[in-house]
Design a protein around this motif. Structure first.
Motif, short mmCIF file in Angstrom:
data_model
loop_
_atom_site.label_atom_id
_atom_site.label_comp_id
_atom_site.label_asym_id
_atom_site.label_seq_id
_atom_site.Cartn_x
_atom_site.Cartn_y
_atom_site.Cartn_z
N ALA A 124 0.83 -1.20 0.00
CA ALA A 124 0.00 0.00 0.00
C ALA A 124 0.87 1.26 0.00
N LYS A 125 1.97 1.25 0.77
CA LYS A 125 2.88 2.40 0.80
C LYS A 125 3.51 2.64 -0.56
N ILE A 126 3.88 1.56 -1.25
CA ILE A 126 4.47 1.69 -2.58
C ILE A 126 3.45 2.32 -3.53
N ALA A 127 2.19 1.88 -3.43
CA ALA A 127 1.14 2.45 -4.29
C ALA A 127 0.99 3.94 -4.02
N VAL A 128 1.02 4.35 -2.74
CA VAL A 128 0.89 5.76 -2.37
C VAL A 128 2.09 6.56 -2.90
N ARG A 129 3.29 5.99 -2.78
CA ARG A 129 4.48 6.69 -3.28
C ARG A 129 4.42 6.86 -4.81
N ASN A 130 3.87 5.86 -5.49
CA ASN A 130 3.71 5.97 -6.95
C ASN A 130 2.74 7.09 -7.31
N VAL A 131 1.66 7.21 -6.53
CA VAL A 131 0.70 8.30 -6.76
C VAL A 131 1.39 9.64 -6.51
N ARG A 132 2.19 9.71 -5.44
CA ARG A 132 2.94 10.94 -5.13
C ARG A 132 3.86 11.31 -6.29
N ARG A 133 4.58 10.32 -6.79
CA ARG A 133 5.50 10.56 -7.92
C ARG A 133 4.74 11.10 -9.13
N ASP A 134 3.59 10.50 -9.43
CA ASP A 134 2.77 10.98 -10.55
C ASP A 134 2.36 12.43 -10.34
N GLY A 135 1.94 12.75 -9.13
CA GLY A 135 1.54 14.13 -8.81
C GLY A 135 2.68 15.10 -8.99
N MET A 136 3.86 14.74 -8.50
CA MET A 136 5.04 15.61 -8.63
C MET A 136 5.42 15.79 -10.11
N ASP A 137 5.37 14.70 -10.88
CA ASP A 137 5.68 14.77 -12.31
C ASP A 137 4.68 15.69 -13.03
N ASN A 138 3.40 15.58 -12.66
CA ASN A 138 2.38 16.42 -13.28
C ASN A 138 2.61 17.90 -12.96
N LEU A 139 3.06 18.18 -11.73
CA LEU A 139 3.34 19.57 -11.36
C LEU A 139 4.50 20.13 -12.19
#
Length: 185
Positions: A124-139
């Motif tokens: 679950a933590k890995i999934a959350v970190r992947n979402v975080r990475r996507d958000g940072m990339d989008n920014l």
């Protein structure tokens, strides 16, 4: 159209937490929980169906589950499905009801289940970190396109990090509560 969508990130992170909670609910803790039988599928009417679609599961006391099969002709397949589910349960057939005594867990089995809960938590933590990475990339993409200024990007990155930290804390809390329940502490 900006690539960054805070609501989407929140939804995806919440989805990871819900998935973890579902996984943890299926772990046996020595106490009767109807969620224990959620993953069981029964072969009836020529199809594989979730147990919840052919029977009612209840926990009449802390050491017993009761499975009320709606159609008497399905009691055999339901009993077989529960035995072969790998849950360590032996149904007692009462005609139309199956009683499932919940045996005590050995110390070794408790440690295995606690380790499994930890691996669910890490997934679950890995999934959350992947979402975080996507958000940072989008920014960063939005900043390059000129949709955001550098200051706005930094402010949004801080929001994403706070959201990530809060979600990871929620995952840790759910996981440690389940481990305590499993280990009987």
């Amino acid at each position: 159209m900006p690539a960054y969508d805070k609501a989407d990130l929140e939804r995806r992170m919440a989805g990871a937490v819900e998935s973890l909670k579902g996984d943890l609910a299926g772990l046996r803790t020595g106490r009767a929980s109807t969620a224990l039988l959620d993953p069981v599928t029964v072969e009836v009417y020529g199809a594989h169906m979730p147990l919840s679609q052919v029977a009612t599961v209840s926990a009449p006391d802390p050491r017993m589950l009761s499975v009320q099969v709606w159609d008497k002709s399905n009691i055999g397949p339901v009993e077989k499905a529960i035995r072969s589910a790998g849950l360590g349960l032996n149904p007692i057939n009462d005609g139309q009801t199956l009683r499932l005594p919940i045996p005590d867990l050995t110390e070794e089995r408790r440690k295995e289940l606690a380790k499994l809960a930890g691996s669910y938590s890490e997934k679950a933590k890995i999934a959350v970190r992947n979402v975080r990475r996507d958000g940072m990339d989008n920014l960063k993409t939005d900043e390059k396109k000129g949709v955001l200024s550098e200051d706005e990007r930094k402010r949004h990155e801080t929001e994403v990090q706070k959201l990530t930290d809060a979600t990871i804390a929620e995952i840790d809390a759910a996981s440690s509560a389940k481990e305590k329940e499993i280990l009987g502490k």
